[in-house]
Every structure is written in structure tokens, then in C-alpha cells.
Design a protein around this motif. Structure first.
Motif, PDB file in Angstrom:
ATOM      1  N   PHE A 125     -21.585 -23.326   1.082  1.00 58.02           N
ATOM      2  CA  PHE A 125     -22.142 -23.954  -0.120  1.00 58.02           C
ATOM      3  C   PHE A 125     -22.415 -22.884  -1.163  1.00 58.02           C
ATOM      4  O   PHE A 125     -23.130 -21.916  -0.902  1.00 58.02           O
ATOM      5  CB  PHE A 125     -23.424 -24.710   0.215  1.00 58.02           C
ATOM      6  N   VAL A 126     -21.831 -23.044  -2.337  1.00 54.25           N
ATOM      7  CA  VAL A 126     -21.947 -22.050  -3.407  1.00 54.25           C
ATOM      8  C   VAL A 126     -22.639 -22.679  -4.610  1.00 54.25           C
ATOM      9  O   VAL A 126     -22.147 -23.662  -5.180  1.00 54.25           O
ATOM     10  CB  VAL A 126     -20.556 -21.526  -3.829  1.00 54.25           C
ATOM     11  N   GLU A 127     -23.783 -22.128  -4.975  1.00 58.32           N
ATOM     12  CA  GLU A 127     -24.508 -22.578  -6.164  1.00 58.32           C
ATOM     13  C   GLU A 127     -24.256 -21.600  -7.304  1.00 58.32           C
ATOM     14  O   GLU A 127     -24.486 -20.392  -7.155  1.00 58.32           O
ATOM     15  CB  GLU A 127     -26.008 -22.667  -5.883  1.00 58.32           C
ATOM     16  N   VAL A 128     -23.798 -22.114  -8.417  1.00 65.45           N
ATOM     17  CA  VAL A 128     -23.603 -21.313  -9.623  1.00 65.45           C
ATOM     18  C   VAL A 128     -24.771 -21.604 -10.559  1.00 65.45           C
ATOM     19  O   VAL A 128     -24.930 -22.751 -10.991  1.00 65.45           O
ATOM     20  CB  VAL A 128     -22.259 -21.657 -10.305  1.00 65.45           C
ATOM     21  N   PRO A 129     -25.616 -20.611 -10.866  1.00 63.39           N
ATOM     22  CA  PRO A 129     -26.837 -20.895 -11.635  1.00 63.39           C
ATOM     23  C   PRO A 129     -26.553 -21.431 -13.035  1.00 63.39           C
ATOM     24  O   PRO A 129     -25.693 -20.907 -13.754  1.00 63.39           O
ATOM     25  CB  PRO A 129     -27.542 -19.532 -11.708  1.00 63.39           C
ATOM     26  N   TYR A 130     -27.270 -22.482 -13.392  1.00 64.15           N
ATOM     27  CA  TYR A 130     -27.307 -22.924 -14.783  1.00 64.15           C
ATOM     28  C   TYR A 130     -28.097 -21.910 -15.606  1.00 64.15           C
ATOM     29  O   TYR A 130     -29.098 -21.364 -15.126  1.00 64.15           O
ATOM     30  CB  TYR A 130     -28.029 -24.263 -14.896  1.00 64.15           C
ATOM     31  N   PRO A 131     -27.701 -21.667 -16.862  1.00 67.20           N
ATOM     32  CA  PRO A 131     -28.597 -20.924 -17.753  1.00 67.20           C
ATOM     33  C   PRO A 131     -29.793 -21.808 -18.109  1.00 67.20           C
ATOM     34  O   PRO A 131     -29.825 -23.001 -17.789  1.00 67.20           O
ATOM     35  CB  PRO A 131     -27.715 -20.646 -18.974  1.00 67.20           C
ATOM     36  N   ASP A 132     -30.782 -21.236 -18.769  1.00 70.10           N
ATOM     37  CA  ASP A 132     -32.008 -21.981 -19.080  1.00 70.10           C
ATOM     38  C   ASP A 132     -31.756 -23.205 -19.959  1.00 70.10           C
ATOM     39  O   ASP A 132     -32.516 -24.176 -19.909  1.00 70.10           O
ATOM     40  CB  ASP A 132     -33.029 -21.063 -19.753  1.00 70.10           C
ATOM     41  N   ASP A 133     -30.676 -23.169 -20.771  1.00 69.98           N
ATOM     42  CA  ASP A 133     -30.385 -24.322 -21.630  1.00 69.98           C
ATOM     43  C   ASP A 133     -29.522 -25.372 -20.930  1.00 69.98           C
ATOM     44  O   ASP A 133     -29.160 -26.380 -21.521  1.00 69.98           O
ATOM     45  CB  ASP A 133     -29.712 -23.865 -22.937  1.00 69.98           C
ATOM     46  N   TYR A 134     -29.194 -25.143 -19.675  1.00 68.66           N
ATOM     47  CA  TYR A 134     -28.407 -26.071 -18.851  1.00 68.66           C
ATOM     48  C   TYR A 134     -27.016 -26.354 -19.416  1.00 68.66           C
ATOM     49  O   TYR A 134     -26.455 -27.405 -19.179  1.00 68.66           O
ATOM     50  CB  TYR A 134     -29.172 -27.367 -18.612  1.00 68.66           C
ATOM     51  N   LYS A 135     -26.459 -25.396 -20.121  1.00 71.45           N
ATOM     52  CA  LYS A 135     -25.052 -25.529 -20.525  1.00 71.45           C
ATOM     53  C   LYS A 135     -24.190 -25.227 -19.309  1.00 71.45           C
ATOM     54  O   LYS A 135     -24.408 -24.250 -18.600  1.00 71.45           O
ATOM     55  CB  LYS A 135     -24.725 -24.584 -21.679  1.00 71.45           C
ATOM     56  N   LEU A 136     -23.198 -26.057 -19.065  1.00 73.56           N
ATOM     57  CA  LEU A 136     -22.397 -25.940 -17.853  1.00 73.56           C
ATOM     58  C   LEU A 136     -21.682 -24.581 -17.789  1.00 73.56           C
ATOM     59  O   LEU A 136     -20.948 -24.213 -18.710  1.00 73.56           O
ATOM     60  CB  LEU A 136     -21.354 -27.062 -17.807  1.00 73.56           C
ATOM     61  N   PRO A 137     -21.878 -23.802 -16.710  1.00 68.57           N
ATOM     62  CA  PRO A 137     -21.220 -22.485 -16.567  1.00 68.57           C
ATOM     63  C   PRO A 137     -19.767 -22.653 -16.109  1.00 68.57           C
ATOM     64  O   PRO A 137     -19.403 -22.355 -14.967  1.00 68.57           O
ATOM     65  CB  PRO A 137     -22.085 -21.781 -15.516  1.00 68.57           C
ATOM     66  N   VAL A 138     -18.930 -23.107 -16.999  1.00 65.46           N
ATOM     67  CA  VAL A 138     -17.573 -23.533 -16.659  1.00 65.46           C
ATOM     68  C   VAL A 138     -16.759 -22.425 -16.001  1.00 65.46           C
ATOM     69  O   VAL A 138     -16.167 -22.620 -14.929  1.00 65.46           O
ATOM     70  CB  VAL A 138     -16.843 -24.056 -17.916  1.00 65.46           C
ATOM     71  N   ASP A 139     -16.724 -21.253 -16.617  1.00 66.39           N
ATOM     72  CA  ASP A 139     -15.870 -20.185 -16.108  1.00 66.39           C
ATOM     73  C   ASP A 139     -16.312 -19.729 -14.721  1.00 66.39           C
ATOM     74  O   ASP A 139     -15.468 -19.418 -13.862  1.00 66.39           O
ATOM     75  CB  ASP A 139     -15.859 -19.007 -17.086  1.00 66.39           C
ATOM     76  N   LEU A 140     -17.612 -19.682 -14.493  1.00 67.19           N
ATOM     77  CA  LEU A 140     -18.117 -19.271 -13.177  1.00 67.19           C
ATOM     78  C   LEU A 140     -17.797 -20.324 -12.113  1.00 67.19           C
ATOM     79  O   LEU A 140     -17.503 -19.987 -10.957  1.00 67.19           O
ATOM     80  CB  LEU A 140     -19.627 -19.037 -13.246  1.00 67.19           C
ATOM     81  N   LEU A 141     -17.842 -21.594 -12.493  1.00 66.33           N
ATOM     82  CA  LEU A 141     -17.483 -22.653 -11.551  1.00 66.33           C
ATOM     83  C   LEU A 141     -16.007 -22.586 -11.189  1.00 66.33           C
ATOM     84  O   LEU A 141     -15.629 -22.762 -10.025  1.00 66.33           O
ATOM     85  CB  LEU A 141     -17.816 -24.023 -12.148  1.00 66.33           C
ATOM     86  N   ILE A 142     -15.174 -22.305 -12.166  1.00 70.10           N
ATOM     87  CA  ILE A 142     -13.738 -22.166 -11.901  1.00 70.10           C
ATOM     88  C   ILE A 142     -13.493 -20.978 -10.970  1.00 70.10           C
ATOM     89  O   ILE A 142     -12.719 -21.064 -10.000  1.00 70.10           O
ATOM     90  CB  ILE A 142     -12.956 -22.003 -13.210  1.00 70.10           C
ATOM     91  N   ALA A 143     -14.182 -19.874 -11.247  1.00 68.50           N
ATOM     92  CA  ALA A 143     -14.006 -18.661 -10.445  1.00 68.50           C
ATOM     93  C   ALA A 143     -14.462 -18.854  -8.997  1.00 68.50           C
ATOM     94  O   ALA A 143     -13.982 -18.161  -8.095  1.00 68.50           O
ATOM     95  CB  ALA A 143     -14.772 -17.498 -11.080  1.00 68.50           C
ATOM     96  N   ALA A 144     -15.368 -19.789  -8.757  1.00 66.50           N
ATOM     97  CA  ALA A 144     -15.873 -20.026  -7.402  1.00 66.50           C
ATOM     98  C   ALA A 144     -14.840 -20.675  -6.494  1.00 66.50           C
ATOM     99  O   ALA A 144     -14.997 -20.672  -5.274  1.00 66.50           O
ATOM    100  CB  ALA A 144     -17.137 -20.879  -7.455  1.00 66.50           C
ATOM    101  N   ARG A 145     -13.816 -21.282  -7.064  1.00 70.36           N
ATOM    102  CA  ARG A 145     -12.662 -21.819  -6.323  1.00 70.36           C
ATOM    103  C   ARG A 145     -13.089 -22.789  -5.216  1.00 70.36           C
ATOM    104  O   ARG A 145     -12.720 -22.643  -4.046  1.00 70.36           O
ATOM    105  CB  ARG A 145     -11.814 -20.678  -5.747  1.00 70.36           C
ATOM    106  N   GLY A 146     -13.826 -23.803  -5.592  1.00 68.48           N
ATOM    107  CA  GLY A 146     -14.299 -24.772  -4.621  1.00 68.48           C
ATOM    108  C   GLY A 146     -13.218 -25.731  -4.157  1.00 68.48           C
ATOM    109  O   GLY A 146     -12.365 -26.153  -4.939  1.00 68.48           O
ATOM    110  N   ALA A 147     -13.261 -26.074  -2.870  1.00 68.57           N
ATOM    111  CA  ALA A 147     -12.425 -27.169  -2.388  1.00 68.57           C
ATOM    112  C   ALA A 147     -12.908 -28.471  -3.014  1.00 68.57           C
ATOM    113  O   ALA A 147     -12.127 -29.382  -3.285  1.00 68.57           O
ATOM    114  CB  ALA A 147     -12.483 -27.245  -0.866  1.00 68.57           C
TER     115      ALA A 147
END
Length: 348
Positions: A125-147
């Protein structure tokens, strides 16, 4: 002696909000239930249920509900799968994909059931932290390569909206499945349903628990390409939704006027409640759901939660990183909201 898998023995189960018995004199603002009654048309169906419907097994595909939903959503009924609440469908997705060596990814903080389901399957399970403004961390989510990548849109517990453009970038660049969990979409300004037609790896989940005032019915549904749904249908319980839920749910989703009217009342109350919190010195996150995430003036969220509970008002407190100084509070009726604000003035 422990009879269970090591991962099950060591994990923490999902903890739902407190559910006092019906009739308890309490203001319940902790589970994001709709404060208004379900559609009268749905209740009429319930009152007229034929005993033969209960004697027989239900339709395993829920065709009556799928047809009703397809007419509202403008998609073919074979693009819809039905579950015992949308949590059932979350479980199906993780069971179908998750295993040791596979990554289940989501931004955080978000709906904690995602973690629980991943741990059950021994998936990473991989959690990618939201910034304080809760803007979606798109690039980090892509880099996590989730199934599988889960995105609650709008997010819970922050209530914040997710950019459809960001979701589309995820859909385009992820190699795994993108699950867009739209449990609170009935209170939002936009939705991502169109992405299911453009991208074969996208499934959008919806529920009748929030906008339709049917949390007790346990009926949710997913929309995706039939090829993707065919894999989920292989592992779902044969009769995962009961006949009553299909019948009542079909009437409820067809009554869009009722749903929209209640959603508009809740949105108006949400705006007023946000102003009241700000006047009390709370930090308030901009919400497109039927709840608000707030930070009390001194961050003493747990004390306020416990004090309100003693006074007969239930709200939600999460004792976890980045949320321990905040409270999630469902939007109630105008009367309930006024009592809440009055009580807060007394205890701050």
C-alpha cells in the motif's frame, strides 16, 4: 493459537463511525448520512414489496436497477455493475488485482478503507501525500506505478474537489486501473463519468448512501468498459445485492428531482455552516461534499469531539497524522446545524 494469515493478524481493521440505536436522542453528524428522507417513490416501492420477491433469489446482475441507472446516466446498462454498497465494489477491485508484489496507490489522507483492503490482500500500500491545499499530486501518483490507483473525488475527509483535468492525466498515463470514487458526487460541481468512455482502465464508483438518503440500503454501482467489468463479475458473490435493494434503488435513482432538491438544500446549509465555523475561529476547507473538514482555533479537536459527544452530538475525529487536530462534521438539517453551532460557542 492464531489461525489467520500473518497480515490479517497484524493489520488494523476499518473502524466505521459510531452508530447509536434508532430512536436514540442524539444529533448524528459523524457518518455523512443525508439528513433528509429518501424519495417517497422509493418508500412506496418498499411498502408494496411482493412476498414472491423475497422467496426467490434476486437477479444476480441487478438488471432492473442497471436499466434505471443507465437511463439517468446516459450509458448502456452493460457498462454498470452493482454492489452491496460501493465498498463491495472497492473490495472486488482489490481482490481481483491486489496480491503480494502489486502496489495499491492513493493520495493521502483519504478514505482509510483503501488501506484495509490492500492489507487484506497482502498488496503493498503506497500513500502519496496530499499538499496542504489538497491539490491532487498527479505526477507522484503516476510515478508510484500502482496496479490500482484510488482517488476519492471529491476527497474524504477533506471534502475538497479534484480537478477533472488532473484525473484525465492520470487515466491517460497510468498503466494500471484508475478507480475514481465519486461517493459524494451529488454535492459536487462536476464529475468524471465521461472518462470511462475515453479510457478502458477507468472505473467510476457511485453510491445511493449519500445523495439518495439510502445508507441503510447498501447499494452502490460502478461504471466502466464492459471488458473491465467482466473480470470483476467473475469473482463477485452470485447474489451480492438483495431484491429489496434493487427495487427501492431503481425507484430512488429514477427520482432525480427529489435527489437534486435535497442536494441543493445541503449545499446551501454547507455554505452557511462554513461561515459559522469561520466566525468561531475555525479553519475550514472548501467542500464539495455533504460534510466539512475544520480545524478548531487551538487545534484541540479531540477535546471538542469528546465534549460534543457528552452533549449528544456525534461528529468524526481521526487520531492519525495530519488529521489529529481536525474534525469532520456532516451537514445536518438547519435545526441540527444551529444546535451544533450554539453548543460550540458554549464549549470553546
Amino acid at each position: 493459537m492464531n489461525y489467520f494469515r500473518k497480515s490479517i493478524h497484524e493489520m488494523s481493521g476499518y473502524v466505521p463511525g459510531e452508530q447509536p440505536p434508532l430512536g436514540t436522542k442524539i444529533i448524528k453528524l459523524n457518518s455523512n448520512e443525508n439528513p433528509y428522507p429518501p424519495s417517497a417513490k422509493a418508500l412506496k416501492v418498499l411498502q408494496e414489496i411482493d412476498g414472491e420477491m423475497l422467496r426467490r433469489y434476486p437477479d444476480p446482475t441487478g438488471q432492473s436497477f442497471r436499466i434505471a441507472a443507465s437511463q439517468v446516466l446516459g450509458v448502456a446498462d452493460d457498462w454498470i455493475v452493482v454492489g452491496n454498497g460501493s465498498d463491495d465494489l472497492l473490495n472486488l477491485i482489490v481482490r481481483a488485482v491486489g496480491e503480494s508484489g502489486k502496489q495499491i496507490v492513493c493520495p493521502a489522507p483519504t478514505y482509510v478503507l483503501y488501506r484495509t483492503l490492500a492489507e487484506i490482500q497482502d498488496a503493498e500500500f503506497v500513500e502519496v501525500p496530499y499538499p496542504d491545499d489538497y491539490k491532487l499530486p498527479v505526477d507522484l501518483l503516476i510515478a508510484a506505478r500502482g496496479a490500482v490507483t484510488f482517488v476519492a473525488s471529491p476527497n474524504s475527509p477533506s471534502g475538497t474537489a479534484i480537478s477533472v483535468a488532473d484525473l484525465e492525466k492520470l487515466a491517460k498515463e497510468l498503466s494500471g486501473i484508475l478507480v475514481i470514487d465519486e461517493a459524494y458526487v451529488d454535492f459536487a460541481e462536476e464529475n468524471a463519468l465521461f472518462l470511462t468512455k475515453k479510457y478502458s482502465n477507468v472505473i467510476v464508483l457511485r453510491t445511493l448512501s449519500k445523495g439518495y438518503s439510502l445508507a441503510g440500503l447498501r447499494l452502490g454501482f460502478g461504471i466502466a468498459n464492459p471488458t473491465l467489468l467482466a473480470e470483476l463479475n467473475k469473482i463477485k458473490d452470485s447474489y451480492n445485492v438483495d431484491a429489496l435493494a434493487y427495487a427501492v434503488g431503481a425507484a430512488a435513482i429514477a427520482d432525480q428531482d427529489h435527489k437534486i432538491a435535497n442536494a441543493e438544500k445541503i449545499k446551501a446549509s454547507r455554505a452557511k455552516l462554513a461561515v459559522s465555523f469561520q466566525e468561531l475561529g475555525f479553519d475550514v476547507w472548501l467542500s464539495q461534499t455533504n460534510f466539512l473538514l475544520v480545524r478548531p482555533p487551538n487545534g484541540d479537536a479531540e477535546r471538542i469531539y469528546q465534549t460534543l459527544k457528552v452533549r449528544g452530538i456525534l461528529i468524526r475525529y481521526f487520531n492519525q497524522p495530519r488529521l489529529e487536530d481536525k474534525l469532520r462534521i456532516s451537514v445536518g438539517t438547519e435545526e441540527q446545524n444551529q444546535i451544533l453551532v450554539k453548543t460550540l460557542k458554549e464549549i470553546l
